[in-house]
Motif scaffolding. Structure first.
Motif, short mmCIF file in Angstrom:
data_model
loop_
_atom_site.label_atom_id
_atom_site.label_comp_id
_atom_site.label_asym_id
_atom_site.label_seq_id
_atom_site.Cartn_x
_atom_site.Cartn_y
_atom_site.Cartn_z
N TYR A 119 0.70 -1.61 0.43
CA TYR A 119 -0.03 0.30 -0.19
C TYR A 119 0.32 1.47 0.52
O TYR A 119 0.64 1.91 -0.73
CB TYR A 119 -0.72 0.04 1.24
CG TYR A 119 -2.07 -1.84 1.02
CD1 TYR A 119 -2.26 -1.45 -0.34
CD2 TYR A 119 -2.33 -1.40 2.68
CE1 TYR A 119 -3.69 -2.15 0.23
CE2 TYR A 119 -4.16 -2.07 2.87
CZ TYR A 119 -3.90 -2.51 0.93
OH TYR A 119 -5.19 -3.97 1.38
N TYR A 120 1.57 1.25 0.64
CA TYR A 120 2.92 2.71 1.51
C TYR A 120 3.83 3.14 0.51
O TYR A 120 3.71 4.26 0.20
CB TYR A 120 2.98 2.53 2.35
CG TYR A 120 4.50 2.01 1.97
CD1 TYR A 120 5.83 2.49 1.73
CD2 TYR A 120 5.50 0.62 2.09
CE1 TYR A 120 7.24 2.15 1.71
CE2 TYR A 120 6.31 -0.04 1.57
CZ TYR A 120 7.71 0.72 1.22
OH TYR A 120 8.75 -0.35 1.02
N MET A 160 -3.40 -4.90 -7.45
CA MET A 160 -3.62 -5.12 -6.63
C MET A 160 -2.97 -3.77 -5.71
O MET A 160 -2.16 -3.85 -5.32
CB MET A 160 -3.22 -6.79 -5.24
CG MET A 160 -3.95 -6.46 -3.94
SD MET A 160 -5.37 -6.97 -4.23
CE MET A 160 -5.04 -8.75 -4.37
N LEU A 161 -4.47 -2.35 -5.36
CA LEU A 161 -4.39 -1.66 -4.67
C LEU A 161 -5.21 -2.03 -3.51
O LEU A 161 -6.33 -3.00 -3.00
CB LEU A 161 -4.52 -0.80 -5.28
CG LEU A 161 -3.73 -0.44 -6.94
CD1 LEU A 161 -4.60 0.52 -7.44
CD2 LEU A 161 -2.37 -0.31 -6.66
N THR A 218 -12.88 -6.45 -5.80
CA THR A 218 -12.76 -6.58 -4.62
C THR A 218 -11.67 -7.73 -3.63
O THR A 218 -12.74 -8.79 -4.22
CB THR A 218 -13.50 -5.62 -3.88
OG1 THR A 218 -14.26 -6.62 -2.92
CG2 THR A 218 -14.15 -4.09 -3.73
N VAL A 219 -11.13 -7.72 -2.74
CA VAL A 219 -10.04 -8.91 -2.22
C VAL A 219 -10.27 -8.26 -0.57
O VAL A 219 -9.62 -7.40 -0.12
CB VAL A 219 -9.14 -9.42 -2.58
CG1 VAL A 219 -8.37 -10.30 -2.16
CG2 VAL A 219 -9.04 -9.14 -4.05
N PRO A 220 -10.85 -9.28 0.47
CA PRO A 220 -11.36 -9.04 1.98
C PRO A 220 -10.09 -9.49 2.62
O PRO A 220 -8.78 -9.71 1.74
CB PRO A 220 -12.20 -10.08 1.64
CG PRO A 220 -12.20 -10.85 1.23
CD PRO A 220 -11.91 -10.65 -0.12
N ALA A 221 -9.83 -8.63 3.42
CA ALA A 221 -8.71 -8.26 3.73
C ALA A 221 -8.06 -10.14 4.42
O ALA A 221 -7.01 -10.11 4.68
CB ALA A 221 -8.42 -7.58 5.40
N GLY A 222 -8.97 -10.96 4.91
CA GLY A 222 -8.65 -11.93 5.26
C GLY A 222 -8.45 -13.29 4.19
O GLY A 222 -8.01 -13.95 4.36
N VAL A 266 -7.24 -2.77 6.26
CA VAL A 266 -8.76 -2.33 4.98
C VAL A 266 -8.83 -3.84 4.18
O VAL A 266 -8.21 -4.41 3.62
CB VAL A 266 -8.78 -1.02 3.86
CG1 VAL A 266 -8.77 0.13 5.36
CG2 VAL A 266 -6.98 -1.12 3.35
N ASP A 267 -9.76 -3.63 3.20
CA ASP A 267 -10.30 -4.39 2.22
C ASP A 267 -9.17 -3.85 1.09
O ASP A 267 -8.45 -2.88 0.58
CB ASP A 267 -11.65 -4.03 1.53
CG ASP A 267 -12.24 -5.29 2.37
OD1 ASP A 267 -11.51 -6.20 3.28
OD2 ASP A 267 -13.77 -5.14 2.48
N SER A 268 -8.62 -5.25 -0.74
CA SER A 268 -8.14 -4.51 -1.70
C SER A 268 -8.81 -4.53 -2.51
O SER A 268 -10.20 -4.92 -2.37
CB SER A 268 -7.24 -5.05 -1.67
OG SER A 268 -6.12 -5.40 -0.06
#
Length: 271
Positions: free
Chosen positions: A108-109, A131-132, A167-171, A179-181
């Motif tokens: 992310y960063y 993927m962001l 979207t991709v869940p954090a899990g 957060v989600d991606s």
């Protein structure tokens, strides 16, 4: 975690492990045997395996030296895979031969500077499937008029056609981010979204316009040294009211604005 390799927080590592989403990324990237694929940040190699199974050639750039030996061992038998220890912010993309597709689970960063650098070398790439953080993906694809729309939206939409895929869940990650991606594909345009005289000057104008979002164009663009007289002529010349805010302008509007302002500057220097 495999071989007791723990994710480094300093590198923003969140390893994607869910095979359902790994396959969806490769499907979204539309990878086939004729494709050369660049993967940024292969990590533990989960996505790398899916890409290697379909791509004609795969180049994976990994910054974390702890993972290099493991990756090279895991893919030693894959003649189409090359693992490089390096930083995607410094890798010489100009040395890539032919056109490439990019597939990456970006930390992310560092996602925004990597996207900016990939766009800088856009002649080397056809599509970027990334993927962001979900909100960054939404910001990139945002239309004019909302708070999500900003400098990054204009920059990316000028050079590519962005689409949020899913979207991709954090899990789905280890460790799970807060957060989600979202996965999005940026299709590099054969030519920019709108004609403009000077692309570098366009970027200067867009940055200035969004530097103080709550200000009108008239006030935000003062930092470019524009006179009130120039701003007064803006509406009559190209139909853009200087009382508008940057977030209301389309990519095409910004191109017309940049050409007008550059023309005014040229006119002053030739008088």
């Amino acid at each position: 975690m495999n071989n007791n390799i723990r994710a480094k927080k300093s590198l923003g590592q969140n390893f994607l492990k869910d095979p359902h989403y790994l396959k969806k990324i490769v499907d979204a990237a539309n990878i086939g045997p004729a494709d050369q694929v660049l993967e940024i940040g292969p990590g533990l190699g989960h996505l790398t395996r899916e890409l290697a199974a379909r791509a004609g050639r795969l180049l994976a750039i990994e910054l974390d030296e702890r993972l290099i030996e493991r990756l090279r061992a895991d893919f030693a038998g894959a003649s189409n895979v090359t693992i490089v220890h390096g930083d995607a912010l410094e890798y010489p993309f100009e040395t890539l031969q032919g056109r490439w597709k990019v597939a990456a689970n970006l930390p992310y960063y560092i996602s925004t500077p990597i996207i900016q650098r990939l766009i800088r070398f856009r002649e080397k790439f056809t599509t970027l499937t990334l993927m962001l953080q979900k909100e960054v993906a939404e910001r990139i694809a945002a239309p004019p008029g909302g708070k999500e729309y900003g400098y990054l939206s204009v920059l990316v939409q000028f050079y590519t056609a962005p689409r949020v895929e899913f979207t991709v869940p954090a899990g789905a990650f280890t460790p799970a981010p807060e957060v989600d991606s979202a996965v999005m594909t940026l299709r590099v345009r054969e030519r920019p979204a709108a004609p403009v005289r000077d692309e570098d000057f366009l970027i200067v104008v867009v940055k200035a316009a969004f530097s103080q979002r709550r200000k009108t164009l008239r006030n935000a663009l003062k930092k470019l040294g524009l006179s009130g007289e120039v701003m007064d002529r803006l509406h009559a010349a190209i139909g853009i009211d200087p009382g508008r805010r940057a977030e209301t302008l389309s990519v095409e509007d910004f191109c017309r604005l940049a050409d007008f302002l550059q023309g005014q500057a040229t006119e002053r220097t030739t008088k």
